[in-house]
Design a protein around this motif. Structure first.
Motif, mmCIF file in Angstrom:
data_model
loop_
_atom_site.group_PDB
_atom_site.id
_atom_site.type_symbol
_atom_site.label_atom_id
_atom_site.label_comp_id
_atom_site.label_asym_id
_atom_site.label_seq_id
_atom_site.Cartn_x
_atom_site.Cartn_y
_atom_site.Cartn_z
ATOM 1 N N ALA A 1 0.589 12.001 -48.128
ATOM 2 C CA ALA A 1 -0.207 11.089 -47.441
ATOM 3 C C ALA A 1 -1.358 11.650 -46.472
ATOM 4 C CB ALA A 1 0.494 9.864 -46.827
ATOM 5 N N GLY A 2 -1.200 12.974 -46.390
ATOM 6 C CA GLY A 2 -2.399 13.447 -45.349
ATOM 7 C C GLY A 2 -1.738 14.141 -44.061
ATOM 8 N N ALA A 3 -0.381 13.964 -43.856
ATOM 9 C CA ALA A 3 0.262 14.753 -42.647
ATOM 10 C C ALA A 3 0.128 16.305 -42.754
ATOM 11 C CB ALA A 3 1.695 14.482 -42.457
ATOM 12 N N THR A 4 -0.043 16.596 -41.613
ATOM 13 C CA THR A 4 -0.521 18.405 -41.473
ATOM 14 C C THR A 4 0.134 19.055 -40.515
ATOM 15 O OG1 THR A 4 -2.576 18.002 -40.229
ATOM 16 C CG2 THR A 4 -2.628 18.109 -42.829
ATOM 17 N N ASP A 5 0.795 18.268 -39.474
ATOM 18 C CA ASP A 5 1.541 18.848 -38.332
ATOM 19 C C ASP A 5 3.038 18.067 -38.386
ATOM 20 O OD1 ASP A 5 2.003 19.753 -35.743
ATOM 21 O OD2 ASP A 5 0.433 18.867 -34.748
ATOM 22 N N LEU A 6 4.026 18.716 -38.473
ATOM 23 C CA LEU A 6 5.163 18.249 -38.552
ATOM 24 C C LEU A 6 6.421 19.100 -38.063
ATOM 25 C CD1 LEU A 6 5.239 16.829 -42.232
ATOM 26 C CD2 LEU A 6 4.755 15.429 -40.041
ATOM 27 N N ILE A 7 7.244 18.521 -37.220
ATOM 28 C CA ILE A 7 8.380 19.132 -37.040
ATOM 29 C C ILE A 7 9.605 18.618 -37.606
ATOM 30 C CG2 ILE A 7 10.196 19.778 -35.300
ATOM 31 C CD1 ILE A 7 7.919 19.984 -33.094
ATOM 32 N N TYR A 8 10.234 19.222 -38.214
ATOM 33 C CA TYR A 8 11.529 18.697 -39.101
ATOM 34 C C TYR A 8 12.726 19.064 -38.079
ATOM 35 C CZ TYR A 8 15.589 18.961 -42.323
ATOM 36 O OH TYR A 8 16.788 18.776 -42.965
ATOM 37 N N ALA A 9 13.058 17.908 -37.374
ATOM 38 C CA ALA A 9 13.797 18.024 -36.043
ATOM 39 C C ALA A 9 15.354 17.852 -36.309
ATOM 40 C CB ALA A 9 13.311 17.014 -35.051
ATOM 41 N N VAL A 10 15.779 18.391 -37.492
ATOM 42 C CA VAL A 10 17.325 18.632 -37.730
ATOM 43 C C VAL A 10 17.509 19.914 -37.891
ATOM 44 C CG1 VAL A 10 18.891 17.885 -39.160
ATOM 45 C CG2 VAL A 10 17.359 16.320 -38.743
ATOM 46 N N ALA B 1 9.160 14.295 -44.761
ATOM 47 C CA ALA B 1 7.978 15.409 -44.530
ATOM 48 C C ALA B 1 7.091 15.691 -45.859
ATOM 49 C CB ALA B 1 8.537 16.838 -44.482
ATOM 50 N N GLU B 2 7.833 15.340 -47.049
ATOM 51 C CA GLU B 2 6.976 15.567 -48.322
ATOM 52 C C GLU B 2 6.159 14.435 -48.667
ATOM 53 O OE1 GLU B 2 10.469 18.387 -50.368
ATOM 54 O OE2 GLU B 2 10.373 16.330 -50.671
ATOM 55 N N ALA B 3 6.570 12.928 -48.442
ATOM 56 C CA ALA B 3 5.865 11.899 -48.573
ATOM 57 C C ALA B 3 4.773 11.899 -47.576
ATOM 58 C CB ALA B 3 6.901 10.805 -48.338
ATOM 59 N N PHE B 4 5.042 12.141 -46.347
ATOM 60 C CA PHE B 4 3.877 12.046 -45.325
ATOM 61 C C PHE B 4 2.972 13.087 -45.598
ATOM 62 C CE2 PHE B 4 7.460 10.189 -42.306
ATOM 63 C CZ PHE B 4 7.197 8.931 -42.762
ATOM 64 N N ALA C 1 3.612 2.539 -42.556
ATOM 65 C CA ALA C 1 4.061 2.608 -41.301
ATOM 66 C C ALA C 1 3.459 3.553 -40.439
ATOM 67 C CB ALA C 1 5.417 2.192 -41.124
ATOM 68 N N ALA C 2 3.897 4.788 -41.127
ATOM 69 C CA ALA C 2 3.163 5.919 -40.439
ATOM 70 C C ALA C 2 1.786 6.031 -40.052
ATOM 71 C CB ALA C 2 3.655 7.256 -41.125
ATOM 72 N N LYS C 3 1.159 5.464 -41.072
ATOM 73 C CA LYS C 3 -0.503 5.470 -40.842
ATOM 74 C C LYS C 3 -0.767 4.489 -39.573
ATOM 75 C CE LYS C 3 -1.687 6.472 -45.596
ATOM 76 N NZ LYS C 3 -2.227 5.921 -46.899
ATOM 77 N N ALA C 4 0.165 3.261 -39.489
ATOM 78 C CA ALA C 4 -0.370 2.606 -38.330
ATOM 79 C C ALA C 4 0.260 3.195 -37.160
ATOM 80 C CB ALA C 4 0.499 1.277 -38.749
ATOM 81 N N ILE C 5 1.283 3.757 -37.193
ATOM 82 C CA ILE C 5 1.652 4.525 -35.757
ATOM 83 C C ILE C 5 0.690 5.666 -35.283
ATOM 84 C CG2 ILE C 5 3.681 5.800 -34.791
ATOM 85 C CD1 ILE C 5 5.218 4.209 -36.609
ATOM 86 N N LEU C 6 0.431 6.572 -36.315
ATOM 87 C CA LEU C 6 -0.169 7.671 -36.022
ATOM 88 C C LEU C 6 -1.718 7.401 -35.906
ATOM 89 C CD1 LEU C 6 1.472 10.235 -38.377
ATOM 90 C CD2 LEU C 6 1.866 10.050 -35.815
ATOM 91 N N GLY C 7 -2.459 6.533 -36.731
ATOM 92 C CA GLY C 7 -3.814 6.480 -36.873
ATOM 93 C C GLY C 7 -4.411 7.261 -37.698
ATOM 94 N N GLU C 8 -4.277 8.642 -37.229
ATOM 95 C CA GLU C 8 -4.851 9.605 -38.210
ATOM 96 C C GLU C 8 -3.471 10.515 -38.687
ATOM 97 O OE1 GLU C 8 -7.811 10.136 -39.542
ATOM 98 O OE2 GLU C 8 -8.764 8.966 -38.204
ATOM 99 N N MET C 9 -3.437 10.556 -40.040
ATOM 100 C CA MET C 9 -2.010 11.180 -40.522
ATOM 101 C C MET C 9 -2.074 12.604 -39.895
ATOM 102 S SD MET C 9 0.201 9.225 -41.931
ATOM 103 C CE MET C 9 1.254 10.126 -42.807
#
Length: 371
Positions: free
Chosen positions: A75-84, A69-72, A49-57
């Protein structure tokens, strides 16, 4: 291939076409406002679902658990905010992610958290959480601690900026009130950012967002990014706030009629709170949807038929209080859809999305569980 008629109930169905339409609407909205969209992936909690939403991870994204965060990231995510707000004991997991090349930032609102962040062997960027509406966590925009925390972070880690969440928007029921709250959110974030820059501190990121304020905000001048999440699936609370309609809700729980209580005006299904959640977020809204709005399998609502009560594995369907309608004829074995009050809460109850094209289930998208 399974379809909505054959898979064991209850299960979570995802209308991919609606998902993609919702995503396109919000991306166009962010473009019109001139800000970067940083989708909050806590709503879907799913790599496909994240891939569909972001287009590019590698696109900017927001998470609410380190498991996400770890799972994404894998899968290729490189720009994250842990918002808690960061718990010091979780900082080693953040550092481990950063060591793999993921630019993940944390948020905080206290000197104690800032001191924990700067005590890490490797720098971890942090944003200061600002409370612009009294809905949850954060510092007031004029709090002197903002500069104090900023100095601690700038000296020993990386001060990334400020972040706020317009959670009070869920209690605004007309466009004027929603727009006023979006303006309040923007102004509070900008005031906090100015306090930092006036003190000679950096503030490259000014991050605001909730789905309602993102949709109703008209001017984000000075803001760098917009965070929102539930817009992806939408739900009854969003429909109640005018952020789309029931026809935009992409996730629904498919359930089966398992009993009747004619003297009480009840229809019993096999979707209780373990399938729907106990979120009753529409209770304070102009239209109370109980624990979900009931629809036919094709997605068409049955007027005033709602889930009036839930136990662990039972859902009690009945007409909305005050309704002049009549209870539909739904024999044992009838299959229905339940549109959820709060998509994030309902998604978290299920192991996977059954991705649908009409009545056909084309694939399953696993959902993350835990923290």
């Amino acid at each position: 291939m399974q379809d909505l008629h054959t898979r064991d109930t209850p299960f979570l169905a995802l209308d991919k076409a609606r998902l993609m339409s919702n995503c396109a609407r919000m991306r166009a909205r962010a473009d019109a406002l001139g800000v970067t969209l940083r989708p909050h992936l806590k709503t879907v909690k799913s790599v496909p679902a994240a891939k569909a939403i972001l287009g590019e991870m590698s696109a900017p994204a927001t998470v609410s658990t380190l498991q996400e965060a770890e799972a994404f990231a894998q899968a290729g995510a490189t720009d994250l905010i842990y918002a808690v707000g960061i718990a010091p004991a979780k900082l080693p997991r953040v550092a481990a992610l950063r060591a793999t090349g993921v630019d993940i930032a944390v948020i905080l609102d206290s000197v104690a958290q800032a001191e924990a962040v700067v005590s890490c062997p490797t720098p971890i960027p942090a944003l200061i959480e600002i409370d612009t509406d009294g809905a949850r966590a954060g510092l007031a925009p004029d709090a002197p601690e903002i500069v104090q925390i900023g100095r601690i972070l700038d000296a020993g880690a990386a001060l990334r900026g400020v972040l706020t969440h317009g959670g009070a928007s869920y209690g605004c029921f007309d466009p004027a009130s929603m727009q006023a709250l979006a303006t309040q959110e923007r102004d509070g974030a900008l005031a906090a950012a100015k306090a930092l820059t006036d003190a000679g501190l950096p503030c490259p990121v000014i991050s605001v967002g909730s789905t309602p304020t993102a949709w109703y905000g008209t001017d984000l001048t000075g803001i760098t990014e917009l965070r929102a999440g539930v817009y992806t699936l939408s739900d009854l609370m969003m429909a109640g706030l005018g952020v789309g309609t029931v026809d935009d809700i992409a996730a629904s729980v498919v359930t089966t009629v398992i009993g009747h209580q004619p003297s009480r005006g009840w229809i019993v299904t096999d979707a209780g709170f373990m399938a729907l959640s106990k979120d009753h977020g529409t209770a304070a809204m102009p239209v109370d949807q109980g624990y979900g709005l009931v629809a036919a399998l094709d997605g068409t609502p049955f007027g005033d038929l709602v889930v009036r009560a839930v136990s662990q594995e039972h859902g009690i369907l009945a007409l909305r209080p005050g309704s002049s309608g009549t209870l539909p004829e739904l024999p044992i074995g009838s299959r229905l859809r339940i549109y959820p009050n709060h998509a994030c809460a309902t998604v978290a109850m299920h192991p996977a999305f059954a991705v649908c094209d009409g009545m056909q289930i084309t694939e399953d998208w696993p959902i993350l569980r835990g923290w």
